[in-house]
Design an enzyme around this catalytic site. Structure first.
Site, PDB file in Angstrom:
ATOM      1  N   ASN A   7      15.782   1.474 -21.005  1.00 48.24           N
ATOM      2  CA  ASN A   7      15.579   3.088 -21.045  1.00 48.24           C
ATOM      3  C   ASN A   7      15.447   3.377 -22.643  1.00 48.24           C
ATOM      4  O   ASN A   7      16.436   3.396 -23.298  1.00 48.24           O
ATOM      5  CB  ASN A   7      16.834   3.920 -20.396  1.00 48.24           C
ATOM      6  CG  ASN A   7      16.891   5.162 -20.669  1.00 48.24           C
ATOM      7  OD1 ASN A   7      15.647   5.903 -21.115  1.00 48.24           O
ATOM      8  ND2 ASN A   7      17.843   5.979 -19.828  1.00 48.24           N
ATOM      9  N   ARG A  91      12.283   3.063 -17.500  1.00 47.92           N
ATOM     10  CA  ARG A  91      12.492   4.459 -17.291  1.00 47.92           C
ATOM     11  C   ARG A  91      11.510   5.177 -18.207  1.00 47.92           C
ATOM     12  O   ARG A  91      11.001   5.021 -19.476  1.00 47.92           O
ATOM     13  CB  ARG A  91      14.013   4.844 -17.656  1.00 47.92           C
ATOM     14  CG  ARG A  91      13.838   6.676 -17.454  1.00 47.92           C
ATOM     15  CD  ARG A  91      15.082   7.171 -18.121  1.00 47.92           C
ATOM     16  NE  ARG A  91      15.169   8.500 -17.840  1.00 47.92           N
ATOM     17  CZ  ARG A  91      15.664   9.392 -18.698  1.00 47.92           C
ATOM     18  NH1 ARG A  91      16.439   9.088 -19.874  1.00 47.92           N
ATOM     19  NH2 ARG A  91      15.625  10.718 -18.261  1.00 47.92           N
ATOM     20  N   HIS A 180      15.231  14.397 -13.885  1.00 47.60           N
ATOM     21  CA  HIS A 180      16.552  13.676 -13.217  1.00 47.60           C
ATOM     22  C   HIS A 180      16.056  13.146 -11.726  1.00 47.60           C
ATOM     23  O   HIS A 180      16.897  13.071 -11.052  1.00 47.60           O
ATOM     24  CB  HIS A 180      17.464  14.770 -13.230  1.00 47.60           C
ATOM     25  CG  HIS A 180      18.254  15.112 -14.366  1.00 47.60           C
ATOM     26  ND1 HIS A 180      18.516  16.573 -14.540  1.00 47.60           N
ATOM     27  CD2 HIS A 180      18.378  14.610 -15.607  1.00 47.60           C
ATOM     28  CE1 HIS A 180      19.103  16.543 -15.833  1.00 47.60           C
ATOM     29  NE2 HIS A 180      19.091  15.294 -16.475  1.00 47.60           N
ATOM     30  N   ARG A 241      20.851  23.572 -24.122  1.00 46.38           N
ATOM     31  CA  ARG A 241      19.623  24.313 -23.830  1.00 46.38           C
ATOM     32  C   ARG A 241      19.909  25.730 -22.882  1.00 46.38           C
ATOM     33  O   ARG A 241      20.897  25.615 -22.084  1.00 46.38           O
ATOM     34  CB  ARG A 241      18.936  23.370 -22.903  1.00 46.38           C
ATOM     35  CG  ARG A 241      18.190  22.288 -23.465  1.00 46.38           C
ATOM     36  CD  ARG A 241      17.689  21.281 -22.537  1.00 46.38           C
ATOM     37  NE  ARG A 241      18.016  19.952 -22.756  1.00 46.38           N
ATOM     38  CZ  ARG A 241      17.881  18.886 -21.816  1.00 46.38           C
ATOM     39  NH1 ARG A 241      17.200  19.126 -20.738  1.00 46.38           N
ATOM     40  NH2 ARG A 241      18.295  17.757 -22.214  1.00 46.38           N
ATOM     41  N   GLU A 384      21.266   5.749 -12.207  1.00 41.88           N
ATOM     42  CA  GLU A 384      19.899   5.467 -12.346  1.00 41.88           C
ATOM     43  C   GLU A 384      19.564   4.128 -12.675  1.00 41.88           C
ATOM     44  O   GLU A 384      18.215   3.892 -12.009  1.00 41.88           O
ATOM     45  CB  GLU A 384      19.508   6.596 -13.667  1.00 41.88           C
ATOM     46  CG  GLU A 384      19.599   8.030 -13.062  1.00 41.88           C
ATOM     47  CD  GLU A 384      19.789   9.030 -14.422  1.00 41.88           C
ATOM     48  OE1 GLU A 384      20.764   9.141 -15.084  1.00 41.88           O
ATOM     49  OE2 GLU A 384      18.698   9.668 -14.736  1.00 41.88           O
TER      50      GLU A 384
END
Ligand code: ADP
Length: 398
Positions: A7, A91, A180, A241, A384
């Protein structure tokens, strides 16, 4: 087969090696400060102490070379040579509308990823660098790309289209993509397994609440809506965010604060969210500590965050005409007992009710709803990397 999962970010890189015969984790690590002074690799072999090695790494190729050295290290490594690694799973954040599933990497896949750079200028370039570096050092090893956007590609047009002039969709590919996806897919599959029900018979709402946060409606195994949009800025309030805001605010603050478009973007991505409201931190642990000391803005930030999660849960119940189970995952979802309570509070009429004792857990797969509640509420730690390794193993074996 042993699978290496990569990743790759702009200056950091996470990796794991898994043995897919029993899906066990052999080692994991984190490389930081790639291309900067003080670059460092942290490597942990399962069951052993973490090894920290400060070593110059000018670029991603140097970083991958250090990862390969670490996993072959005579003491802390997990393979005797690289031929034991059967495949590498990468990823990749954005595949636009090109891929709705993971894919074996070829040059035409690399071309597609290049085309998506425009859509994810911060994420796709380091992902591509990571793949190129691995290809250079392991030219004969199959590589697989696993996309954050792929699982959401089943969304119907009424969920993914924005009400903008239609040409913006056809010309510029402006639409909701969702992110996601690997996490939402993993926890939805685990939820079906935990409930012992076929995923095709379930209506699920999965809440990935970490630093970045998103909620997804999954009907009969397929995503029908998700809160993140064209970029990961839309939807829930997050650590830093803003999530959903009136788009007119963008111009307004630019003029009032005399900011450039880049600065406005920075405010919305890095200075907003619970950090922006509280002025304290983006970390929920810090916010809860501040609330203990009577900080009202920290309290307000947590309330606003919970409110938006509730808003999406309600919306998705309406879209699916009901829900069988709600899943909490990621840093906040897995660990924040109080936030889960806050979110599920006073939803009895929708069939949602937590068991306060069962909810007092962190980071383990379990059912936390009251026995008599119509809707099951599940806590499922996301994984993940395992999802990436599974797809990689499946495609590389073919
Ligand atoms: P990401 O992968 O998006 O960086 P994570 O899923 O790891 O994020 O979530 C990180 C966040 O989880 C932290 O910022 C923190 O707010 C939250 N978190 C972690 N542990 C706890 C805890 N024990 N209580 C409350 N929040 C927690």
């Amino acid at each position: 087969m042993k699978v290496l999962v990569i990743n790759c970010g702009s200056s950091s890189l996470k990796y794991q090696v898994l043995d897919m015969t029993n899906e066990s984790l052999l080692c994991k690590g984190l490389v930081e400060r790639i291309g900067m002074e003080g670059s460092v690799i942290n490597h942990t072999k399962t069951g052993c102490e973490k090894v920290v090695n400060v070593v110059p790494m000018n670029d991603h190729k140097d970083a991958i070379a250090q990862v390969l050295a670490a996993i072959q290290d005579p003491e802390n490594g997990v393979v005797s040579d690289m031929s034991e690694i059967g495949a590498v799973g990468h990823r990749v954040v954005h595949a636009g509308e090109m891929y709705s599933d993971s894919v074996l990497i070829t040059e035409s896949v690399m071309d597609a990823l290049e085309q998506c750079v425009e859509l994810a200028p911060l994420h796709n370039p380091p992902n591509i660098l990571g793949i190129r570096a691995c290809q250079a050092l392991m030219p004969d090893t199959p590589m697989v790309a696993v996309f954050d956007t792929a699982f959401h590609q089943t969304m119907p047009p009424q969920s993914y289209l924005y009400a903008l002039p239609y040409e913006y969709y056809t010309k510029y590919k402006i639409r909701r993509y969702g992110f996601h996806g690997t996490s939402h897919k993993y926890v939805s599959q685990r939820a079906a397994a935990m409930l012992n029900v076929n995923i095709e018979d379930l209506k699920l709402i999965t809440c990935h609440l970490g630093n970045g946060a998103s909620v997804t409606a999954i009907k009969h195994g397929k995503v029908i809506d998700t809160s993140m949009g064209f970029t990961p800025l839309e939807g829930l309030v997050m650590g830093t965010r803003s999530g959903d805001i009136d788009p007119a605010i963008v111009d307004y603050i630019r003029d009032k604060e005399n900011l450039t478009p880049e600065q406005v973007n920075n405010v919305l991505n890095k200075k907003s969210g619970v950090l922006g409201i509280s002025g304290v931190s983006s970390d929920f642990r810090d916010l809860e500590a501040a609330v203990e000391e009577g900080n009202e803005r920290a309290q307000l930030a947590l309330r606003v965050f919970a409110q938006r999660v509730r808003f999406y849960i309600g919306a998705y119940i309406a879209e699916m005409n009901g829900v069988d189970a709600i899943v909490f995952t990621a840093g906040v979802g897995e660990n924040d007992i109080g936030m889960r309570e806050f979110i599920c509070n006073d939803m009895g009429n929708l069939g949602i009710k937590l068991d306060p004792f069962k909810n007092k857990v962190r980071g383990q797969e379990t059912i936390i709803s009251a026995d008599d509640a119509k809707v099951k509420v599940l806590l499922i730690p996301t994984n993940e990397e395992l999802m990436i390794a599974r797809d990689t193993y499946k495609l590389a074996r073919k």
